[in-house]
Design an enzyme around this catalytic site. Structure first.
Site, short mmCIF file in Angstrom:
data_model
loop_
_atom_site.label_atom_id
_atom_site.label_comp_id
_atom_site.label_asym_id
_atom_site.label_seq_id
_atom_site.Cartn_x
_atom_site.Cartn_y
_atom_site.Cartn_z
CG ASP A 101 -2.09 0.70 1.18
OD1 ASP A 101 -2.25 1.72 0.69
OD2 ASP A 101 -3.25 0.00 1.63
CD GLU A 266 -8.89 4.46 -1.25
OE1 GLU A 266 -9.49 4.17 -0.66
OE2 GLU A 266 -7.91 5.48 -1.20
#
Ligand code: NOJ
Length: 534
Positions: A101, A266
């Protein structure tokens, strides 16, 4: 299929781990990297291909790691850089991939870049963040809001200016118009790519660029008092700005210097805008994110008509050469079994794992975990603390993974950072491995079938339709006899529908495999049928 060679992230399944909650190895009640390493065999047996780990970088944890104080380190809570190196090696040795991430939109206010930036207006890194004078009357520079409630601007007493933060004041936004910022982030990405990580999930990719003129966002006529103040204005000048696509292409170029790495974004946007994040075709290949996350299963009502329409819309807007993907849950969204009920969650599993496109599974969904119950004293999430009681909190979906029925759930031997879920006596890995029709058994079988049959992992999707609350579609590879039909009863009543001729491969109830079907078939509430067609 395009006729081009298939890539691992197209055929594979992504599994998200929230590291604080997966496995504690050192008895501090918080999950860590060695804990994840100790559970790799579970993931191999589950059948997933890649793990995406939410941030483990050094962080004051104001937003539990999404406030990064050093992009190229590991927070001691999670372990050491050596632990991470070991994890990368272990993941690869087991034939899995590792996706990190990455949080490019904002750093922690404790990052050395921000400490320098706020130290004086003349500091060379001043322009690395978004600094503005207040209005003549001392008011905020404009009406931009924070996603976690309240104004997006915080006053810095030392240098007498405001800085902008899309999230907490401890998460100042980087200035992506500044080429030095871009270069510094790309260097950090290379640090991890050189170590062998297989890709990045980029946090809030659609928010990176803000209007250089800092114009006021437009008012949101649909906002009502009592809702998050963030939505009182529309993100006209703070989201999805055209220049963002330039940045995404630059990031992709960084990854493309390496073999087979994946860029996931995202992005919460309507589908026509979302698919623009695949980029534009350069030399026959799209130059954006390979997987702009498609969250629409999370956002669409659990209704066969709406989901059929969603599949049609998504398939219809995908640009040529784009590979689809579907996400059913993550660390910011209520658990699926809580949202739609445990029975329907079984249908959701079959849907996610038989649709065309890479599925992303959030840890614990494969067990049927529910939202945890968090009392006011137990709240950890700043989103809940800032705007209590209006449903902003994300602790319920971040409770520890349930490995067994013991006091610590097999997650920890000490007090867990969030309470263990009440259903842990029956919903846990050890128990479900013993139970042939458990949610875990269903996930494992669905994943096995998806891996086994090209029609399911690489094939086309056809005949998407809904009737009386039952969603139906077929999957096939052109020229192959191997064709499947999926029927999912998303309604609240038992339904009888007509299916094509074939035999049952799997039902979500996990009975009847091998039975011939064709013509009218009765489907229970929340039941799904996977039929191999003659
Ligand atoms: C999106 C992440 O998924 C969420 O958990 C986080 O709070 C915000 N970005 C801010 O980084």
């Amino acid at each position: 299929m395009t006729g081009q060679a298939r890539l691992w992230w197209q055929d594979g399944i992504v599994y998200q781990i929230y590291p604080r909650s997966y496995q504690d190895s050192n008895g501090d009640g918080i999950g860590d990297l060695p804990g994840i390493e100790s559970r790799l065999d579970y993931l191999v047996a589950l059948g997933v291909d890649a793990i995406w780990i939410s941030p483990f970088y050094p962080s004051p944890m104001a937003d539990f790691g999404y406030d990064v104080a050093d992009y190229i380190g590991v927070d001691p809570i999670f372990g050491t850089l050596a632990d991470l190196d070991k994890l990368i090696e272990a993941v690869h040795a087991k034939g899995l991939k590792l996706i990190l991430d990455f949080v490019p939109n904002h750093s922690s206010d404790q990052h050395s870049w921000f400490l320098e930036s706020r130290s004086s207006r003349e500091n060379p890194k001043r322009d690395w963040y978004l600094w503005r004078d207040g209005k003549a009357d001392g008011g905020y520079p404009n009406n931009w809001m924070s996603n976690f409630g309240g104004p997006g601007w915080t006053w810095d007493e030392g240098t007498q200016q405001f800085y902008y933060h899309s999230f907490l004041k401890e998460q100042p936004d980087l200035n992506w118009h500044n080429p030095e910022v871009r270069a510094a982030i790309y260097d950090s990405m290379r640090f991890w790519l050189d170590k062998g990580v297989d890709g990045f999930r980029m946090d809030v990719l659609w928010l990176l660029i803000k209007d250089p003129e800092f114009r006021d966002n437009l008012p949101n006529p649909e906002w009502r008092p009592g809702e998050s103040s963030f939505w009182s204005v529309l993100p006209t000048y703070t989201a999805d700005q055209p220049e963002t696509h330039v940045i995404v292409a630059e990031m992709r170029a960084v990854l493309d210097k390496y073999e087979q790495r994946v860029l996931i974004g995202e992005i919460y946007l309507p589908l026509p805008e979302l698919v623009r994040y695949y980029g534009v075709a350069e030399n026959g290949q799209l130059d954006g994110a390979q997987m702009p996350f498609n969250f629409r299963l999370i956002q669409t009502d659990w209704n066969a008509d709406k989901i059929a329409a969603l599949i049609h819309e998504y398939e219809g807007v995908l640009p040529p050469g784009a590979w689809p993907n579907w996400v059913m849950g993550n660390h910011d969204q209520p658990r699926i079994a809580t949202r739609i009920g445990v029975d329907q969650a079984r249908a959701a599993a079959m849907l996610l794992l038989t649709l065309r496109g890479t599925p992303t599974v959030y840890y614990g969904e494969e067990l049927g975990m529910l939202n945890g119950r968090i009392s006011p004293e137990q709240v950890q999430d700043p989103a809940e603390k800032n705007q209590p009681g209006i449903g902003m909190g994300r602790d319920p979906e971040r409770t520890p993974m349930l490995w067994d029925a013991s006091a610590g759930g097999g997650f920890t031997t000490e007090v867990p950072w969030l309470p263990l879920n009440a259903e842990r006596g029956t919903v846990n890995v050890a128990g479900e491995l013993e139970e042939p029709r458990s949610m875990l058994a269903l996930y494992r079988r669905l994943i096995e079938l998806r891996r086994m049959h090209p029609a399911l992992h690489a094939g086309e999707i056809h005949d998407v339709r809904s009737k009386r609350g039952v969603l139906a579609y077929t999957r096939s590879v052109p020229g192959s006899e191997n064709r499947f039909q999926v029927l999912l009863n998303l309604s609240h009543e038992v339904q009888t529908v007509t299916c094509d001729h074939g035999h049952i491969v799997l039902t979500t109830i996990m009975d009847g495999a091998g039975s011939p079907v064709g013509g009218p078939v009765v489907i229970e509430v929340g039941e799904g049928l996977l039929i191999q067609l003659n």
